[in-house]
Design a protein around this motif. Structure first.
Motif, mmCIF file in Angstrom:
data_model
loop_
_atom_site.group_PDB
_atom_site.id
_atom_site.type_symbol
_atom_site.label_atom_id
_atom_site.label_comp_id
_atom_site.label_asym_id
_atom_site.label_seq_id
_atom_site.Cartn_x
_atom_site.Cartn_y
_atom_site.Cartn_z
ATOM 1 N N GLY A 109 -15.568 -27.715 -3.282
ATOM 2 C CA GLY A 109 -15.790 -26.151 -3.348
ATOM 3 C C GLY A 109 -17.189 -25.800 -3.139
ATOM 4 O O GLY A 109 -17.600 -24.793 -2.495
ATOM 5 N N ALA A 110 -18.042 -26.463 -3.917
ATOM 6 C CA ALA A 110 -19.430 -26.317 -3.800
ATOM 7 C C ALA A 110 -20.203 -26.631 -2.746
ATOM 8 O O ALA A 110 -21.377 -26.104 -2.410
ATOM 9 N N LEU A 111 -19.475 -27.060 -1.501
ATOM 10 C CA LEU A 111 -20.072 -27.008 -0.252
ATOM 11 C C LEU A 111 -20.087 -25.813 0.425
ATOM 12 O O LEU A 111 -21.226 -25.626 1.096
ATOM 13 N N LEU A 112 -19.374 -24.829 0.054
ATOM 14 C CA LEU A 112 -19.448 -23.570 0.622
ATOM 15 C C LEU A 112 -20.723 -22.700 0.170
ATOM 16 O O LEU A 112 -20.770 -21.822 1.073
ATOM 17 N N ASP A 113 -20.963 -23.048 -0.708
ATOM 18 C CA ASP A 113 -22.335 -22.380 -1.222
ATOM 19 C C ASP A 113 -23.690 -22.962 -0.789
ATOM 20 O O ASP A 113 -24.775 -22.834 -0.827
ATOM 21 N N HIS A 114 -23.506 -24.145 -0.072
ATOM 22 C CA HIS A 114 -24.434 -24.990 0.162
ATOM 23 C C HIS A 114 -24.246 -25.841 1.844
ATOM 24 O O HIS A 114 -24.325 -26.829 1.978
ATOM 25 N N GLU A 115 -23.999 -24.579 2.615
ATOM 26 C CA GLU A 115 -23.401 -25.374 4.116
ATOM 27 C C GLU A 115 -24.748 -26.182 4.659
ATOM 28 O O GLU A 115 -24.528 -26.702 5.722
ATOM 29 N N ASP A 116 -25.973 -25.603 4.232
ATOM 30 C CA ASP A 116 -27.201 -26.172 4.897
ATOM 31 C C ASP A 116 -26.970 -27.810 4.594
ATOM 32 O O ASP A 116 -27.642 -28.562 5.446
ATOM 33 N N LEU A 117 -26.356 -28.444 3.711
ATOM 34 C CA LEU A 117 -26.179 -29.787 3.417
ATOM 35 C C LEU A 117 -25.622 -30.229 4.779
ATOM 36 O O LEU A 117 -25.943 -31.464 5.235
ATOM 37 N N VAL A 205 -10.320 -25.722 -0.958
ATOM 38 C CA VAL A 205 -11.217 -25.853 -0.002
ATOM 39 C C VAL A 205 -11.324 -27.007 0.883
ATOM 40 O O VAL A 205 -11.654 -26.711 2.139
ATOM 41 N N ALA A 206 -10.921 -28.028 0.573
ATOM 42 C CA ALA A 206 -10.579 -28.989 1.509
ATOM 43 C C ALA A 206 -9.799 -29.228 2.570
ATOM 44 O O ALA A 206 -10.034 -29.162 3.769
ATOM 45 N N LEU A 207 -8.693 -28.165 2.098
ATOM 46 C CA LEU A 207 -7.465 -27.857 3.078
ATOM 47 C C LEU A 207 -8.293 -26.930 4.203
ATOM 48 O O LEU A 207 -8.023 -27.015 5.188
ATOM 49 N N SER A 208 -8.716 -25.979 3.584
ATOM 50 C CA SER A 208 -9.484 -24.976 4.418
ATOM 51 C C SER A 208 -10.473 -25.621 5.486
ATOM 52 O O SER A 208 -10.584 -25.367 6.652
ATOM 53 N N LEU A 209 -11.328 -26.724 5.075
ATOM 54 C CA LEU A 209 -12.471 -27.228 5.870
ATOM 55 C C LEU A 209 -11.814 -28.131 6.930
ATOM 56 O O LEU A 209 -12.084 -28.234 8.099
ATOM 57 N N ALA A 210 -10.397 -28.558 6.652
ATOM 58 C CA ALA A 210 -9.701 -29.625 7.571
ATOM 59 C C ALA A 210 -9.210 -28.528 8.553
ATOM 60 O O ALA A 210 -8.828 -28.953 9.671
ATOM 61 N N GLY A 211 -8.892 -27.177 8.248
ATOM 62 C CA GLY A 211 -8.007 -26.502 9.165
ATOM 63 C C GLY A 211 -8.747 -25.222 9.539
ATOM 64 O O GLY A 211 -9.644 -25.439 10.485
#
Ligand SMILES: NC(=O)C1=CN([C@@H]2O[C@H](COP(=O)(O)OP(=O)(O)OC[C@H]3O[C@@H](n4cnc5c(N)ncnc54)[C@H](O)[C@@H]3O)[C@@H](O)[C@H]2O)C=CC1
Ligand SMILES: O=C([O-])CC(=O)C(=O)O
Length: 281
Positions: A109-117, A205-211
């Motif tokens: 979930g925290a990836l969404l606030d740190h997309e620069d990673l 969030v994992a589901l959303s990133l996959a889809g």
């Protein structure tokens, strides 16, 4: 030119570091001990309380080095497993992807606030891996996403103790402690849920990133007073297939928000890295 450090390969073997020795970290540490996962060894763990961790890890055949800072992990490992509270995600992941290494991320979930990673990983040849974790079917969702997905819907039902205290409930004055019937506590997107339920809804969030991403995926969260399992139902409508799946996770004794299958998903991922036969995508 300085000599390039050789990157990890299944043949040479790889060192795994664990950041956060809690419910998931402990289970994965035990699974890695003594070469039980071919090609991998547990080299280091980052914890808050080193003495407590050393006492706990003394039971292992090959106890790893114990450190109390995330930024010293990278030279000690080829792969890091992030399984700490979500606010630490950038400090754990950035050194590894900057060095062209792999970071396995549970607090996705925290990836969404740190997309620069993700951009950093791209620039340096690193990789961020979001395992299926407490969910199921991300193989089918990623396959469907190679075509056109029309809709993705997820309905999560959790026992009250798996949701109580979530920031969204506190901020909106939603009282679930004494409910006697199932109560829908949230309807919205995984992006909103990642902020409102940072320790409960990484799976969405994992589901959303996959889809189809964290804004178009539809999510409902229910608190259910008679339920004893964390239950996630996924419904996908795509041009290639329509499918619906449900998983009923047994909560761990240590952390009722985390299902037992979460650590097993990471262990399965690690085992696949050097496996001569790899099943599923
Ligand atoms: N993607 C998925 O499917 C799932 C993701 N999760 C997420 O995975 C993460 C880990 O989950 P659990 O193991 O159940 O959590 P946990 O709360 O049992 O363990 C977290 C550990 O991190 C440690 N920690 C806290 N601050 C630290 C610091 N500054 N330095 C070092 N260690 C520190 C804590 O002492 C604790 O041992 C959580 O963010 C959780 O939301 C959990 C279940 C499923
Ligand atoms: O999403 C999470 O972080 C955990 C979860 O729902 C589960 O373990 O079933």
């Amino acid at each position: 030119m300085p000599p390039q450090e050789e990157s990890w390969s299944p043949v040479r073997g790889g060192r795994v570091a664990i950041a956060g020795l809690g419910t998931v970290g402990r289970a994965v540490a035990r699974a890695l001990d003594g070469g039980a996962i071919p090609g991998l060894s547990l080299s280091a763990v980052a914890v808050r309380d080193a003495d407590k961790a050393r006492a706990e890890l003394a039971a292992l055949a090959a106890p790893p080095e114990v450190v109390t800072a995330f930024d010293v992990l990278e030279p000690r490992a080829d792969i890091v497993l992030e399984c700490a509270p979500s606010q630490h995600l950038p400090a754990i992941v950035r050194p590894f992807v900057t060095a062209g290494k792999t970071a396995v991320v549970l607090s996705c979930g925290a990836l969404l606030d740190h997309e620069d990673l993700v951009e950093t990983a791209r620039a340096h040849g690193g990789q961020i891996v979001v395992p299926t974790g407490a969910l199921l079917g991300l193989d089918a969702v990623t396959a469907a996403a190679e075509g056109t997905i029309h809709t993705v819907r997820m309905i999560t039902r959790k026992p009250v103790r798996g949701l109580v205290g979530a920031p969204y409930l506190v901020e909106n004055g939603i009282e679930i402690a004494g409910i006697t019937e199932p109560m829908r506590v949230f309807a919205g997107s995984p992006r909103e849920a990642a902020r409102g339920f940072p320790a409960n809804l990484n799976v969405a969030v994992a589901l959303s990133l996959a889809g189809i991403g964290p804004d178009r995926t539809e999510l409902e969260i229910w608190a259910d007073p008679v339920l004893d399992r964390n239950t996630h139902r996924i419904e996908v409508d795509a041009d290639a297939a329509r499918f619906a799946m449900t998983i009923e996770n047994v909560p761990t004794d240590e952390n009722p928000r985390t299902g037992r299958i979460t650590a097993l998903s990471v262990i399965a991922y690690l085992r696949k890295l050097a496996a001569p036969l790899r099943v599923g995508t």
